[in-house]
Design a protein around this motif. Structure first.
Motif, PDB file in Angstrom:
ATOM      1  N   ALA A 194       0.832  -1.208   0.000  1.00 36.24           N
ATOM      2  CA  ALA A 194       0.000   0.000   0.000  1.00 36.24           C
ATOM      3  C   ALA A 194       0.863   1.253   0.000  1.00 36.24           C
ATOM      4  CB  ALA A 194      -0.916   0.013   1.225  1.00 36.24           C
ATOM      5  N   ARG A 195       0.380   2.295  -0.655  1.00 36.09           N
ATOM      6  CA  ARG A 195       1.009   3.600  -0.620  1.00 36.09           C
ATOM      7  C   ARG A 195       0.428   4.395   0.547  1.00 36.09           C
ATOM      8  NH1 ARG A 195       0.997   5.286  -7.079  1.00 36.09           N
ATOM      9  NH2 ARG A 195       2.950   4.205  -7.617  1.00 36.09           N
ATOM     10  N   LEU A 196       1.311   5.077   1.289  1.00 40.66           N
ATOM     11  CA  LEU A 196       0.897   5.767   2.510  1.00 40.66           C
ATOM     12  C   LEU A 196       0.751   7.261   2.261  1.00 40.66           C
ATOM     13  CD1 LEU A 196       0.317   5.744   5.554  1.00 40.66           C
ATOM     14  CD2 LEU A 196       2.790   5.817   5.954  1.00 40.66           C
ATOM     15  N   VAL A 197      -0.441   7.783   2.545  1.00 39.94           N
ATOM     16  CA  VAL A 197      -0.738   9.212   2.461  1.00 39.94           C
ATOM     17  C   VAL A 197      -0.863   9.729   3.892  1.00 39.94           C
ATOM     18  CG1 VAL A 197      -2.426  10.940   1.710  1.00 39.94           C
ATOM     19  CG2 VAL A 197      -1.928   8.954   0.256  1.00 39.94           C
ATOM     20  N   ILE A 198      -0.137  10.803   4.206  1.00 43.21           N
ATOM     21  CA  ILE A 198      -0.139  11.302   5.582  1.00 43.21           C
ATOM     22  C   ILE A 198      -0.487  12.785   5.598  1.00 43.21           C
ATOM     23  CG2 ILE A 198       1.220  11.677   7.675  1.00 43.21           C
ATOM     24  CD1 ILE A 198       2.896   9.292   6.984  1.00 43.21           C
ATOM     25  N   ASP A 199      -1.436  13.138   6.453  1.00 43.27           N
ATOM     26  CA  ASP A 199      -1.797  14.544   6.675  1.00 43.27           C
ATOM     27  C   ASP A 199      -1.783  14.782   8.176  1.00 43.27           C
ATOM     28  OD1 ASP A 199      -2.625  17.153   6.385  1.00 43.27           O
ATOM     29  OD2 ASP A 199      -4.742  16.641   6.163  1.00 43.27           O
ATOM     30  N   THR A 200      -0.695  15.356   8.659  1.00 39.30           N
ATOM     31  CA  THR A 200      -0.549  15.605  10.090  1.00 39.30           C
ATOM     32  C   THR A 200       0.221  16.912  10.261  1.00 39.30           C
ATOM     33  OG1 THR A 200       0.088  14.587  12.203  1.00 39.30           O
ATOM     34  CG2 THR A 200       1.591  14.271  10.341  1.00 39.30           C
ATOM     35  N   SER A 201       0.614  17.222  11.476  1.00 40.55           N
ATOM     36  CA  SER A 201       1.281  18.493  11.731  1.00 40.55           C
ATOM     37  C   SER A 201       2.248  18.347  12.900  1.00 40.55           C
ATOM     38  CB  SER A 201       0.243  19.583  12.034  1.00 40.55           C
ATOM     39  OG  SER A 201      -0.528  19.226  13.180  1.00 40.55           O
ATOM     40  N   GLY A 202       2.989  19.434  13.181  1.00 43.69           N
ATOM     41  CA  GLY A 202       3.867  19.472  14.335  1.00 43.69           C
ATOM     42  C   GLY A 202       4.968  18.427  14.280  1.00 43.69           C
ATOM     43  N   PRO A 203       5.343  17.883  15.443  1.00 48.23           N
ATOM     44  CA  PRO A 203       6.435  16.906  15.492  1.00 48.23           C
ATOM     45  C   PRO A 203       6.184  15.672  14.634  1.00 48.23           C
ATOM     46  CG  PRO A 203       5.947  17.725  17.689  1.00 48.23           C
ATOM     47  CD  PRO A 203       4.868  18.254  16.791  1.00 48.23           C
ATOM     48  N   ALA A 204       4.923  15.251  14.500  1.00 47.48           N
ATOM     49  CA  ALA A 204       4.621  14.078  13.678  1.00 47.48           C
ATOM     50  C   ALA A 204       4.943  14.337  12.213  1.00 47.48           C
ATOM     51  CB  ALA A 204       3.148  13.690  13.834  1.00 47.48           C
ATOM     52  N   LEU A 205       4.682  15.557  11.747  1.00 46.31           N
ATOM     53  CA  LEU A 205       5.021  15.916  10.370  1.00 46.31           C
ATOM     54  C   LEU A 205       6.534  16.006  10.201  1.00 46.31           C
ATOM     55  CD1 LEU A 205       4.247  16.826   7.515  1.00 46.31           C
ATOM     56  CD2 LEU A 205       3.945  19.150   8.416  1.00 46.31           C
TER      57      LEU A 205
END
Length: 317
Positions: free
Chosen positions: A162-173
């Motif tokens: 699977a291809r991973l799409v990530i939408d997050t912010s701060g330290p996680a980004l």
């Protein structure tokens, strides 16, 4: 149809209402509340489902409002894979002030996940049948969660192709650097924070997005620019598109709707130009709905068709 899975590590029961004016120390008489299941990946799953995609939502289901949350999500028709946790599912509260048309959003932190609970959530993605072609991890992390959690998820996605799409912010980004995702969607502010400088014009913004790609954040970087549209950088491709003008409305879920549109278009193997255009249309459509209501399919298709007709894009492939 390519399967999409979403992972929401910190979902919330969204409560929204309206009042004439928000005043400190006063009792504010509100209209009847609206309850909806929310959180980044949950919103993405709801929009993908509304747009006709094949999606399953993975999320922790806790005590307190957790039962209400799960029932509301089941009622939307979205296929779900809840993972029981000991903590209570959080709530978020949105108030629309009718006198000024301003919106106030109150976001609670959510429960801390035990190590075993987090492990079950990550592996729940790999147990979905059929295996997803895309996994979307979206939203904030729970209190105390290691920001590198998405690196573990990336490895699990690799196991199922699977291809991973990530939408997050701060330290996680920030922790995504080094090769974790297929696509990320930072805002302009987040892009500036990641590269450590102000970005004044088109050229600087495109260069910064390319820098994130070179640093291994993702294969595809999409930067949301709000009322100024969005840009996309991938191998051999630089695109910038204007926003689609719509009447102002609630911005709740606009970013999640954009991610849903981007992912669904990728799953449909659209050209990158159309992927960006469809994502912008989905985000704009969210502004046409009240409160915490999300995007409607008819609005997305109408806005997307109009954008295709205008052909407004700057392609620097």
């Amino acid at each position: 149809m390519t399967k999409i899975a979403t992972l929401t590590l910190n979902p919330a029961l969204d409560v929204s209402t309206r009042t004439d004016k928000v005043r400190p120390t006063h009792k504010l008489r509100c209209e009847d509340p609206r309850y909806e299941p929310g959180g980044g990946g949950i919103n993405v799953a709801r929009v993908v489902h509304a747009l006709g995609g094949d999606v399953t939502a993975v999320f922790p289901c806790g005590a307190g409002s957790g039962a209400t949350f799960e029932k509301l999500l089941r009622d939307t028709g979205v296929p779900i894979a809840p993972v029981p946790i000991a903590g209570a599912t959080r709530e978020s509260f949105t108030v629309d002030e009718t006198e000024s048309d301003q919106q106030y959003r109150f976001v609670l932190p959510g429960p801390t996940l035990a190590a075993a609970e987090l492990d079950q959530l990550l592996h729940a993605v790999t147990r979905i049948d059929p295996a997803p072609g895309y996994v979307v991890a979206s939203g904030s992390l729970p209190p105390g969660c290691d920001p590198s959690v998405f690196h573990t998820l990336c490895g699990l996605c690799g196991e199922v192709g699977a291809r991973l799409v990530i939408d997050t912010s701060g330290p996680a980004l920030a922790a995504l650097e080094g090769g974790c995702a297929w696509l990320i969607k930072p805002s302009l502010r987040e892009l500036q924070e990641l590269v450590g400088r102000e970005l004044d014009g088109d050229a600087e913004q495109l260069a910064a997005a390319s820098e994130l790609r070179d640093r291994g954040f993702a294969e595809v970087v999409v930067v949301s620019l709000g009322e100024r549209g969005a840009l996309l950088v991938a191998e051999g491709t630089e695109l910038r598109m204007p926003a689609i003008e719509v009447p102002p409305g609630s911005a709740v879920g606009a970013g999640d709707s954009m991610v849903a549109g981007l992912t669904l278009a990728l799953a449909a193997e659209k050209r990158l130009e159309d992927v960006l255009r469809y994502g912008i249309a989905a985000g704009a459509a969210a502004l046409l709905t009240p409160g915490t209501e999300l995007t409607r399919r008819e609005d997305v298709e109408r806005l997307y068709s109009a954008a295709c007709s205008s052909g407004a894009a700057q392609n620097r492939s």
